[in-house]
Design an enzyme around this catalytic site. Structure first.
Site, PDB file in Angstrom:
ATOM      1  N   TYR B  91       2.099  -4.821 -10.857  1.00  0.00           N
ATOM      2  CA  TYR B  91       1.884  -6.266 -10.828  1.00  0.00           C
ATOM      3  C   TYR B  91       2.901  -6.990 -11.693  1.00  0.00           C
ATOM      4  CZ  TYR B  91      -2.566  -5.427  -8.493  1.00  0.00           C
ATOM      5  OH  TYR B  91      -3.537  -5.053  -7.600  1.00  0.00           O
ATOM      6  N   ASP B 150      -7.962   1.729 -14.540  1.00  0.00           N
ATOM      7  CA  ASP B 150      -7.094   2.905 -14.448  1.00  0.00           C
ATOM      8  C   ASP B 150      -5.674   2.396 -14.285  1.00  0.00           C
ATOM      9  OD1 ASP B 150      -8.387   5.304 -14.681  1.00  0.00           O
ATOM     10  OD2 ASP B 150      -8.824   5.518 -12.555  1.00  0.00           O
ATOM     11  N   HIS B 411       4.915   1.900  -7.269  1.00  0.00           N
ATOM     12  CA  HIS B 411       4.024   1.384  -6.245  1.00  0.00           C
ATOM     13  C   HIS B 411       3.811  -0.111  -6.413  1.00  0.00           C
ATOM     14  CE1 HIS B 411       1.103   2.094  -9.540  1.00  0.00           C
ATOM     15  NE2 HIS B 411       0.561   1.012  -9.072  1.00  0.00           N
ATOM     16  N   TYR B 494      -6.383 -11.064  -4.398  1.00  0.00           N
ATOM     17  CA  TYR B 494      -6.998 -11.392  -5.690  1.00  0.00           C
ATOM     18  C   TYR B 494      -5.947 -11.395  -6.792  1.00  0.00           C
ATOM     19  CZ  TYR B 494      -7.032  -7.056  -8.481  1.00  0.00           C
ATOM     20  OH  TYR B 494      -6.671  -6.002  -9.280  1.00  0.00           O
ATOM     21  N   ARG B 495      -4.786 -10.796  -6.528  1.00  0.00           N
ATOM     22  CA  ARG B 495      -3.764 -10.568  -7.556  1.00  0.00           C
ATOM     23  C   ARG B 495      -2.567  -9.995  -6.814  1.00  0.00           C
ATOM     24  NH1 ARG B 495      -5.166  -6.112 -12.165  1.00  0.00           N
ATOM     25  NH2 ARG B 495      -3.505  -6.490 -13.656  1.00  0.00           N
TER      26      ARG B 495
END
Lengths: 173, 551
Positions: B91, B150, B411, B494-495
């Site tokens: 993110y 996690d 990722h 959501y993000r």
């Protein structure tokens, strides 16, 4: 009940060992070179789920270095490592999965260490892990001119294979 | 070195010199090798001109130094990008949303300021990691559980402000909802405390959330309206026991009923841990299965079977029924968790079984029962965050498997929120599979969503990032399309990684982008110089707003 902690990143131990400039590298451990000879390896982290890992434990014991095992989740030794590094950037070697090393290396950066040795041992060779662990430990004794910082993994280098590695105190270029 | 387009080298040098005076020489980083460490290792823009790169970093030791840095940024117009521990890989990590910003690294502010066992709450600084908090709670001898994501190397404040989630009871695993009170350095350098903290002698800052007047805490999550320097969190008292129940249903068409019953049990408070859905037939484990921290996809994909799950037509159902019969593996599984006194969790499981028995042919596994503290053997085998213990084992998920011969380099996640129904699970999978095919990408295994949030499901689709721009471009194109087409179906992210902030914000467009215009109005009022995290979550200050939007 109230408890307070006053421990800030950046104790004086590591600075005393390696001189001015290192305190800053505890946050941004950019190191173009490592200074020698530095302290000896303090521990060898070994992932007990890797085949042939007993060879790494044996190599550590013969070198008189404590082998610290964990079973897949490097988080189980994370706190101890963090605690140890808060008192100074002690060199640490390991034979682990690449994913575990990815995590440890990032923690190491925050505490003024850099990777100076990284090798994927041939897991199928009978003494592959043992020999790689010996090479990682031997690397810690090399003079400055023979050591250099190993940066990001190379393109195409897998994170999943076993890695023998060494993290040593870094200074900023 | 990159600088923002409207910041001169002279302004940058003035800012850096002032930063050095404010925090000390050794805590300002400008050399390439130092600043490179703030690069996002998982950036989907890696090596391309659009990759977001910092120009410098500054690491204050306390709130006063944060305020000083903010004032300097206002004077020099150099944007700053606060990070807590900078570990939210996938993110954005520690890279800024606008290239040339100086990272404001808060890792040195790492004190656990208060642990109140009776109130089951803590007060922490942004540099505290979940591992730090776990250790502090244990050292204090407090019987409290943390709820962590996690991996657990990130910061409770950073994760809560990004609205991340965990794995225990609903009111704790929603990390933003679990907070109680914050301290914020505003863009003008003023210090604000929210909730009861606004009262100087408050005795209940970590006990009563709203305070008096508008409840503004949400403005500081997924935003760039201030720098949170303290945050309180409610913690979960250590339960006497945890019971895990497993439910199996054999028919493809059982999924909607299974989801409906799980949801009702959760909404009723009977199930109070994070539930989940899996498919033994597809060998898809329930997310966060406490019996395993191994990833899915370690076995070869049976493509014909997955295609049947995607299709769901009569022929597909016949194939699935035949495979259920021949393998002895159920089509679906549900996992329900109960935390509490032993007598209570056993009764809750009994009640849950009664409800699940509405599904013809439903079966139950032997319940797993855990008392605390866990044994060493349990600790080696379980999914630790389910039991309030931080872990890093998720980094094993990128490993090479039979089903994935090439391990992941990094990722990025596409994670839309969808309705909590079985019908939605079928529809989402069909839509996404079509897009994958049309984009020339391999169709992933039939995906079962997570139940991180109450009342909704969250599909988590993980895509690789690479050091190869062409691969990244291919996946960026697919994710951009997924975001847009998902929104057309009413499913919103959501993000998201930094590269998609604007794309996602574009989809929240009700009332001609009224929400975005509201964000921009607030941004311009609070941060007229646009110095805090320009572009974060698609909120641009007037000075750097994209062309075509009101300035």
């Amino acid at each position: 009940m109230v408890s307070r902690r006053e421990i800030l990143v950046g104790g004086a131990g590591g600075i005393a060992v390696l001189g001015a400039g290192l305190a800053a590298s505890r946050i941004a451990a950019g190191a173009a070179a490592v200074e020698g000879p530095g302290p000896g390896v303090s521990m060898v982290l070994v992932d007990s789920t890797l085949p042939g890992i007993a060879g790494a434990v044996e190599a550590a014991e013969r070198a008189g270095v404590r082998a610290v095992p964990f079973a897949g989740d490097v988080g189980t030794v994370w706190l101890d490592l963090q605690q140890a590094w808060r008192s100074g950037p002690l060199p640490v070697a390991g034979v682990t999965h690449g994913g575990a090393f990815f995590c440890i290396e990032r923690l190491a950066r925050d505490h003024g260490l850099a990777c100076t040795f990284r090798q994927a041992p041939p897991l199928k060779a009978p003494s592959g892990v043992h020999d790689a662990a010996i090479r990682a430990l031997a690397h810690a004794t090399l003079p400055l001119s023979a050591r250099r910082r190993i940066g990001e993994k190379a393109p195409g280098e897998a994170d999943d294979r076993a890695l023998a590695w060494l993290l040593q105190p870094a200074t900023r270029a | 070195m990159k600088l923002p387009p409207d910041v001169s080298r002279g302004d940058f040098d003035r800012a850096v010199a002032a930063f050095r005076r404010a925090v000390g020489d050794e805590w300002v980083f400008t050399s390439e090798e130092d600043v490179t460490l703030y690069r996002d290792a998982y950036s989907p823009l890696w090596g391309e001109p659009e990759e977001r790169l910092a120009s410098a970093a500054v690491a204050p030791a306390d709130v006063e130094q944060v305020q000083a840095v903010v004032r300097i940024a206002n004077e020099t117009k150099l944007p700053i990008y606060p990070i807590s521990t900078g570990k939210n890989l996938g993110y954005g990590g520690s890279a800024p949303a606008l290239s040339g910003s100086a990272v404001l690294d808060l890792k040195r502010m790492n004190r656990v300021l208060d642990i109140d066992e009776e109130n089951a709450s803590v007060l922490v600084e942004p540099g505290v990691s979940y591992f730090d908090l776990y250790r502090a709670v244990r050292d204090a001898g407090a019987k409290l559980w943390i709820d962590c994501p996690d991996p657990g190397w990130g910061s409770p404040i950073g994760n809560a402000l990004d609205r991340g989630g965990g794995y225990t009871r609903a009111q704790f695993r929603n990390h933003f909802d679990a907070h109680c009170g914050m301290e914020v350095v505003l863009p003008n350098g003023e210090l604000l405390r929210t909730g009861m903290g606004a009262m100087p002698q408050a005795k209940t800052w970590q006990q009563y959330k709203p305070g008096f007047g508008p409840w503004i805490d949400g403005l500081f999550s997924q935003s760039n309206f201030g720098i949170v320097t303290k945050m309180g969190f409610w913690m979960m008292p250590e339960p006497e026991a945890c019971l895990i129940g497993r439910v199996y249903a054999d028919k493809y068409e059982d999924l909607p009923a299974l989801v409906r019953i799980v949801t009702h049990l959760e909404n009723s408070g009977v199930v109070n841990g994070m539930p989940g859905f899996g498919s033994p037939l597809l060998q898809r484990r329930v997310p966060a299965d406490p019996q395993s921290d191994q990833p899915n996809d370690t076995v070869k994909i049976d493509q014909a079977l997955h295609d049947a799950f995607y299709s769901g037509d009569d022929a597909a159902r016949a194939l699935i029924a035949e495979r259920v019969k021949s393998t002895g593996r159920s089509c679906w599984s549900a996992l329900v968790k109960f935390y509490g006194p032993e007598r209570m969790v056993r009764l809750q499981w009994e009640i849950a079984r009664e409800r699940f028995s509405e599904i013809a042919g439903v079966k139950f596994g032997d319940p797993e029962f855990y008392g605390f503290p866990l044994s060493d053997a349990d600790l080696e085998a379980i999914h630790k965050p389910t039991f309030g213990i931080p872990s890093l084992s998720i980094f094993n998920f990128g490993i090479r498997t039979e089903a994935r011969p090439e391990p992941l380099d990094g990722h990025q996640a596409f994670s839309p929120v969808i309705p909590r129904t079985g019908e939605a699970i079928f529809e989402v999978n069909k839509v996404f599979a079509r897009i994958f095919r049309e984009e020339g990408l391999p169709v992933p295994p039939f995906n079962l969503p997570g139940c991180v949030w109450e009342r909704t499901l969250m599909m988590i689709c993980v895509f690789p990032t690479a050091k190869d721009p062409e691969t990244n471009r291919k996946y960026r194109r697919a994710i951009t399309r997924l975001i847009r087409e998902a929104a057309e179906h009413g499913w919103g992210e959501y993000r998201t990684p930094v590269a998609y902030y604007d794309t996602v914000m574009d989809t929240y467009s009700f009332g001609n982008h009224a929400l975005r215009r509201f964000h921009e109005t607030v941004k311009d009022a609070l941060d007229p110089n646009g110095i805090i995290s320009p572009g974060r979550y698609g909120i641009w200050p007037r000075r750097s707003r994209p062309k075509g939007r009101a300035r």
